[in-house]
Scaffold this active site. Structure first.
Site, PDB file in Angstrom:
ATOM      1  N   CYS A 229     -52.753  12.621 -90.640  1.00  0.00           N
ATOM      2  CA  CYS A 229     -54.121  12.200 -90.921  1.00  0.00           C
ATOM      3  C   CYS A 229     -54.199  11.646 -92.347  1.00  0.00           C
ATOM      4  O   CYS A 229     -53.464  12.073 -93.229  1.00  0.00           O
ATOM      5  CB  CYS A 229     -55.088  13.375 -90.765  1.00  0.00           C
ATOM      6  SG  CYS A 229     -56.830  12.898 -90.978  1.00  0.00           S
TER       7      CYS A 229
ATOM      8  N   ASP B  51     -56.397  12.234 -94.391  1.00  0.00           N
ATOM      9  CA  ASP B  51     -57.023  13.250 -95.240  1.00  0.00           C
ATOM     10  C   ASP B  51     -56.176  13.525 -96.489  1.00  0.00           C
ATOM     11  O   ASP B  51     -54.972  13.795 -96.397  1.00  0.00           O
ATOM     12  CB  ASP B  51     -57.182  14.548 -94.419  1.00  0.00           C
ATOM     13  CG  ASP B  51     -58.107  15.544 -95.113  1.00  0.00           C
ATOM     14  OD1 ASP B  51     -57.827  15.916 -96.278  1.00  0.00           O
ATOM     15  OD2 ASP B  51     -59.097  15.954 -94.498  1.00  0.00           O
TER      16      ASP B  51
ATOM     17  N   ARG C  54     -55.928  15.939 -98.291  1.00  0.00           N
ATOM     18  CA  ARG C  54     -55.411  17.300 -98.473  1.00  0.00           C
ATOM     19  C   ARG C  54     -54.145  17.581 -97.680  1.00  0.00           C
ATOM     20  O   ARG C  54     -53.614  18.693 -97.713  1.00  0.00           O
ATOM     21  CB  ARG C  54     -56.500  18.308 -98.082  1.00  0.00           C
ATOM     22  CG  ARG C  54     -57.749  18.196 -98.947  1.00  0.00           C
ATOM     23  CD  ARG C  54     -58.927  18.902 -98.327  1.00  0.00           C
ATOM     24  NE  ARG C  54     -59.336  18.274 -97.064  1.00  0.00           N
ATOM     25  CZ  ARG C  54     -60.337  18.717 -96.293  1.00  0.00           C
ATOM     26  NH1 ARG C  54     -61.008  19.791 -96.664  1.00  0.00           N
ATOM     27  NH2 ARG C  54     -60.648  18.095 -95.182  1.00  0.00           N
TER      28      ARG C  54
ATOM     29  N   HIS D 288     -54.518  18.477 -88.502  1.00  0.00           N
ATOM     30  CA  HIS D 288     -54.908  19.593 -89.372  1.00  0.00           C
ATOM     31  C   HIS D 288     -56.285  20.100 -88.971  1.00  0.00           C
ATOM     32  O   HIS D 288     -57.142  19.335 -88.524  1.00  0.00           O
ATOM     33  CB  HIS D 288     -54.914  19.158 -90.842  1.00  0.00           C
ATOM     34  CG  HIS D 288     -55.959  18.124 -91.172  1.00  0.00           C
ATOM     35  ND1 HIS D 288     -57.131  18.450 -91.803  1.00  0.00           N
ATOM     36  CD2 HIS D 288     -56.018  16.797 -90.913  1.00  0.00           C
ATOM     37  CE1 HIS D 288     -57.854  17.353 -91.955  1.00  0.00           C
ATOM     38  NE2 HIS D 288     -57.212  16.333 -91.419  1.00  0.00           N
TER      39      HIS D 288
ATOM     40  N   CYS E 272     -60.524  18.854 -89.583  1.00  0.00           N
ATOM     41  CA  CYS E 272     -60.335  17.405 -89.719  1.00  0.00           C
ATOM     42  C   CYS E 272     -61.700  16.716 -89.559  1.00  0.00           C
ATOM     43  O   CYS E 272     -62.369  16.874 -88.541  1.00  0.00           O
ATOM     44  CB  CYS E 272     -59.360  16.924 -88.647  1.00  0.00           C
ATOM     45  SG  CYS E 272     -59.066  15.141 -88.691  1.00  0.00           S
TER      46      CYS E 272
HETATM   47 CO    CO Z   1     -58.134  14.661 -90.709  1.00  0.00          CO
END
Ligand code: CO
Length: 214
Positions: A42, A44, A46, A98, A101
């Site tokens: 992803c 993302d 993090r 994750h 999300c």
């Molecule tokens: Co995500």
């Protein structure tokens, strides 16, 4: 200091440190890459692939997008897959989702007319919800539903991989790659294995390619 200015300074410091430890570090890396793994994760911020598995530059070929999807009509993801499998000859392809999300949580909401492109991208996740609606709706809280959809999305993306001509041809001709579905926990930093699909695994007949050139 602006964020981008700090990044440029950090880069100088990082490159200097690498060379101090190993004077020919960049010369060595610049010659070639030989990553053993393709990571589909992803976007993302993090879940940075290399950092969460303690990998170094050169070890992982990375593709990231919203909700770690491998879509049949997405030339970007498919090009990365083709290059990783056919040229870099990776041994493993990992889809890593994750929990918590934002993409998955958004897919469980109504559509947003101000984010038409994101809606379209998340439409595929909505379809996965619909495919597993009964199982998901049987769960108690919205939190549990979102967590399960994160997992089911990873499993479906691994299926999508197995349904590509790229993976099926490589399975037949080179007995690789192994496909993995993982999920990363933002709350503890740990990765959980959801599914492992070895080369040659059966796929539903309607997704099977039968006419590869010998
Ligand atoms: Co995500």
């Amino acid at each position: 200091m602006e964020h981008f200015e700090k990044m440029l300074l950090e880069n100088k410091a990082w490159a200097k440190e690498k060379v101090l430890r190993e004077p020919d570090y960049f010369q060595r890396l610049s010659v070639d890459q030989n990553p053993g793994v393709l990571w589909i994760g992803c976007s993302d911020s993090r879940v940075p692939a290399e950092i969460v598995v303690h990998a170094q530059p050169g070890e992982i070929f990375v593709h990231r997008n919203i909700a770690n999807q491998l879509i049949t009509t997405d030339f970007n993801g498919l090009s990365v897959l083709q290059y990783a499998v056919d040229v870099l000859r990776v041994r493993d392809v990992i889809v890593c989702g994750h929990y918590n999300c934002g993409g998955i949580r958004a897919a469980l909401q109504k559509q947003n007319a101000k984010l038409l492109l994101v809606n379209k991208w998340l439409k595929h996740v909505k379809d996965i919800y619909r495919l597993h609606e009964e199982e998901i709706e049987a769960l108690g809280s919205e939190e549990e539903k979102a967590r399960r959809l994160v997992e089911l999305n990873v499993i479906e993306q691994v299926r999508n991989l197995a349904h590509t001509s790229i993976v099926q041809q490589s399975w037949r001709q080179a007995r690789r790659p192994i496909l993995h579905g993982w999920v990363y926990g933002l709350e503890d930093g740990l990765i959980k294995q959801l599914t492992t699909v070895p080369p040659g695994s059966a796929v539903s007949p309607i997704y099977e390619y039968v006419d590869f050139p010998e």
